[in-house]
Write an enzyme that holds these catalytic residues in place. Structure first.
Site, short mmCIF file in Angstrom:
data_model
loop_
_atom_site.label_atom_id
_atom_site.label_comp_id
_atom_site.label_asym_id
_atom_site.label_seq_id
_atom_site.Cartn_x
_atom_site.Cartn_y
_atom_site.Cartn_z
N HIS A 1 63.87 -84.67 36.00
CA HIS A 1 62.41 -84.58 35.97
C HIS A 1 61.84 -85.68 35.07
O HIS A 1 62.33 -85.92 33.97
CB HIS A 1 61.98 -83.21 35.43
N ASP B 1 66.39 -81.02 38.53
CA ASP B 1 65.05 -80.66 38.06
C ASP B 1 64.75 -79.23 38.45
O ASP B 1 64.94 -78.85 39.62
CB ASP B 1 64.03 -81.62 38.70
N SER C 1 54.47 -84.47 38.56
CA SER C 1 54.64 -83.19 37.88
C SER C 1 53.34 -82.37 37.92
O SER C 1 52.86 -82.04 39.00
CB SER C 1 55.13 -83.44 36.44
#
Length: 271
Positions: free
Chosen positions: A243, A213, A112
Site C-alpha cells: 500500500h 495490501d 487510497s
C-alpha cells in the site's frame, strides 16, 4: 521529465476555503485535465506530500493536474471531505478557459482515501453533472467500511504500513467514533462506493491495487462491481507491491510501471 508549470491558489467552499495546486504541461493546450485527490486516511497528507506524484502524472499524461487540499478529519468530519472534493470539481468545471483546460476531457484520480474520494465524486457527479467525468483512476482505493472479512484484510492485518487496526481507527476518526455502532457496517454512497446499489452510467475506470495490501480485495471487488453494472473497468494488481507504493519516496519499478499504465490508459481512451 517534460517541463511543467506549478501554481497554487485558494477557492471558496461551503463554510471555508481550500487550496489547489495546479500543474500545467509545457505547450499550447488546451490540455485534458485531471482532478486529483490525495490519500492519507482522510486525516493526513496534503498538497506537498503528493507533489512528486502529481508532477509525474502531469508530465507523463500531459494532463493539467489539479490537486485538491480538502479539509481533514477529525476537525472536519465526513461528509466534509467528499463535499470539498465535489466543490473543487465544480470549480474546475467552470474555470476551464482560465486553466487552459479541455473540460470535455476531464478525469478524476486519487490514491487510497483519495481513491475513495474520486470514486464517490464520480457517483455524485453522475446525476449533478452528467457526462462531465470521462474516466476515473482509482489507486488502491478504500471502497468499503472496514472490510475485515476479505482475504487480503486477514493476510495483511498486521502490515507495518497499513494494518487492519489502523484502517478501523481511520474509519472511526473520519466518520466520528460514535457514528457507527460496534460491529455494524457503515453504508453511504459518499463514503462506501462498494455498497452503492447502482453503479450504472459511471465513467470508465482504471483500478490499481497492490498485492500486499489490506485494501487489495475491496479494490478488486469495486472494479468487478463496476463491470457487473456495465461500466468499462480495467483492474491491475501489482505483484509484491505494498500500500502506498505510488507515492513512496523514490520511483520504484512498480511505481514507474503504474504511472506509465495510467498515462497509457488515458491516451488510449483519449481522456
Amino acid at each position: 521529465m517534460n517541463a511543467i508549470t506549478v501554481s497554487d491558489r485558494r477557492i471558496a467552499v461551503k463554510n471555508g476555503d481550500i487550496g489547489l495546486r495546479i500543474y500545467t504541461p509545457d505547450g499550447s493546450g488546451p490540455f485534458p485535465v485531471m482532478v486529483f485527490y490525495h490519500g492519507g486516511g482522510w486525516i493526513g497528507c496534503d498538497l506537498h506530500t503528493h507533489d512528486p506524484t502529481c508532477r509525474e502524472l502531469c508530465a507523463r499524461s500531459q494532463h493539467i493536474v489539479v490537486s485538491v487540499d480538502y479539509r481533514l478529519a477529525p476537525e472536519f468530519l465526513f461528509p466534509c471531505a467528499p463535499n470539498d472534493c465535489f466543490e473543487a470539481l465544480d470549480w474546475v468545471r467552470t474555470h476551464g478557459a482560465e486553466l487552459n483546460a479541455d473540460i470535455k476531457r476531464l478525469v478524476v484520480c486519487g490514491d487510497s482515501a483519495g481513491g475513495n474520494l474520486a470514486a464517490v465524486v464520480a457517483i455524485k457527479a453522475r446525476t449533478q453533472f452528467p457526462g462531465l467525468i470521462k474516466g476515473q483512476v482509482l489507486i488502491y482505493p478504500v471502497t468499503d467500511h472496514y472490510s475485515a472479512n476479505t482475504a487480503s484484510f486477514v493476510e495483511f492485518a498486521n502490515d507495518k504500513g497499513l494494518s487492519a487496526k489502523g484502517v478501523k481507527w481511520l474509519w472511526e476518526t473520519y466518520l466520528g467514533k460514535d457514528t457507527v455502532p460496534k460491529g455494524h457496517r457503515y453504508q453511504n454512497d459518499l463514503a462506501t462506493p462498494l455498497t452503492c446499489s447502482d453503479l450504472k452510467g459511471l465513467p470508465p475506470a482504471l483500478v490499481i491495487t497492490a498485492e500486499r495490501d489490506v485494501l487489495r480485495d475491496e479494490g478488486i471487488a469495486y472494479a468487478q462491481k463496476l463491470a457487473d453494472n456495465g461500466v468499462a473497468a480495467k483492474q491491475t494488481t501489482y505483484p509484491g507491491a505494498e500500500h502506498g507504493f505510488l507515492s513512496s519516496n523514490g520511483l520504484s519499478l512498480e511505481c514507474i510501471t503504474a504511472l506509465n499504465e495510467i498515462a497509457e490508459w488515458l491516451r488510449t481512451h483519449n481522456y
